[in-house]
Enzyme design. Structure first.
Site, PDB file in Angstrom:
ATOM      1  N   SER A 153      40.613  34.882  36.810  1.00 19.06           N
ATOM      2  CA  SER A 153      40.278  35.815  35.905  1.00 19.06           C
ATOM      3  C   SER A 153      41.846  36.672  35.931  1.00 19.06           C
ATOM      4  O   SER A 153      42.483  36.580  36.971  1.00 19.06           O
ATOM      5  CB  SER A 153      39.283  36.926  36.238  1.00 19.06           C
ATOM      6  OG  SER A 153      39.368  37.914  35.494  1.00 19.06           O
ATOM      7  N   TYR A 166      34.782  42.724  42.115  1.00 16.67           N
ATOM      8  CA  TYR A 166      35.200  41.302  41.370  1.00 16.67           C
ATOM      9  C   TYR A 166      36.687  40.898  41.537  1.00 16.67           C
ATOM     10  O   TYR A 166      36.820  39.718  41.791  1.00 16.67           O
ATOM     11  CB  TYR A 166      34.831  41.443  39.993  1.00 16.67           C
ATOM     12  CG  TYR A 166      34.975  40.394  38.995  1.00 16.67           C
ATOM     13  CD1 TYR A 166      34.160  39.318  39.198  1.00 16.67           C
ATOM     14  CD2 TYR A 166      35.948  40.367  37.884  1.00 16.67           C
ATOM     15  CE1 TYR A 166      34.282  38.095  38.158  1.00 16.67           C
ATOM     16  CE2 TYR A 166      36.165  39.223  37.108  1.00 16.67           C
ATOM     17  CZ  TYR A 166      35.139  37.960  37.324  1.00 16.67           C
ATOM     18  OH  TYR A 166      35.434  37.180  36.404  1.00 16.67           O
TER      19      TYR A 166
END
Length: 268
Positions: A153, A166
């Site tokens: 990501s 995250y």
């Protein structure tokens, strides 16, 4: 799908002919787009999700064939991932490509986050990729070739406030990519990752729908991007096809950002 992407799809086919791929988290979003495009490019594909729900049933009906089948299993469960690999080998005889796409968002205040939230984030976003990779590596090493693609990501490159933990897991996933890529490079295994930015998946569509003014929020997010538009799942899938193909045979231990240039833009 844009006219440009349709033209690309029509002009390039068969890039994965004869290859066998496992794509985790492949019933929605980026994973589903990768599975579809892999099949279009000639691969045999194993779909995977932690649950056999309505979305799984829908994509099985869409893609299911002699070249594609679904295996339920939670990537956080190492035994389940060994079973996925074993069933793939029994059905197709080999595994050429693994796409570790399964993941989950966990955004919490660091001091208010529960132990369960922390553990679940890492068990899926980091350990999940390792569980499946560890299961598939022996077969790849025996055949002396394989491509492992981790879906990381933009959060693994830049920190966005309010998104902990995250980004921690995604930074670690990129580290896992680089470490394993170097560890097995001389034995024919390539390990790379893709770091998507804002992509119009079902989850993002739902997030926009939950906003007080969905249209305004979507426009605001698009305006942040240098290209002034939100990415499409298929745009990530094309990069996965490239990394899975023999065209990328000298690319290893590398992360590719797909974020429209967002992470390179200076902000006050």
């Amino acid at each position: 799908m844009t006219d440009q992407s349709l033209q690309v799809q029509a002009s390039v086919t068969g890039r994965l002919q004869g290859k066998v791929a496992i794509v985790t988290g492949s019933t929605l979003g980026i994973g589903a787009a990768i599975a579809r495009l892999f099949l279009q490019q000639g691969a045999r594909v194993v779909l995977n999700s932690h649950k056999h729900d309505e979305t799984a049933t829908r994509i099985i009906a869409e893609l299911g064939s002699e070249s594609c089948f679904f295996i339920q299993g939670d990537v956080a469960d190492a035994a389940a991932m060994r079973s996925v690999v074993e069933q793939t080998l029994a059905r197709f005889g080999k595994v050429d490509v693994l796409v570790n796409n399964a993941g989950m968002n966990v955004f919490a205040d660091p001091l208010q986050m529960s132990d369960e939230e922390w553990q679940r984030c890492f068990s899926v976003d980091l350990e999940g990729a390792w569980n499946t990779t560890r299961a598939v590596l022996p077969a790849m090493l025996t055949q002396g070739a394989g491509s492992i693609i981790n879906i990381a990501s933009v959060h693994g490159h830049k920190i966005i406030p309010g998104c902990f933990p995250y980004p921690v897991a995604k930074h670690a996933l990129i580290g896992l990519t680089r470490s394993l890529g170097i560890e097995y490079a001389a034995r024919g295994i390539r390990v790379n990752s893709i770091s998507p930015g804002l992509i119009m998946t079902e989850a993002i569509q739902s997030w926009f729908a939950s906003c007080p003014d969905p249209v305004a929020e979507q426009q605001r997010q698009a305006d942040i991007l240098p290209c002034r538009r939100i990415g499409e799942p298929q745009e990530v899938a094309y990069t996965a096809v490239f990394l899975a193909s023999d065209e990328a045979r000298f690319i290893n231990a590398t992360d590719i950002l797909i974020d429209g240039g967002r992470s390179q833009l200076y902000h006050d």
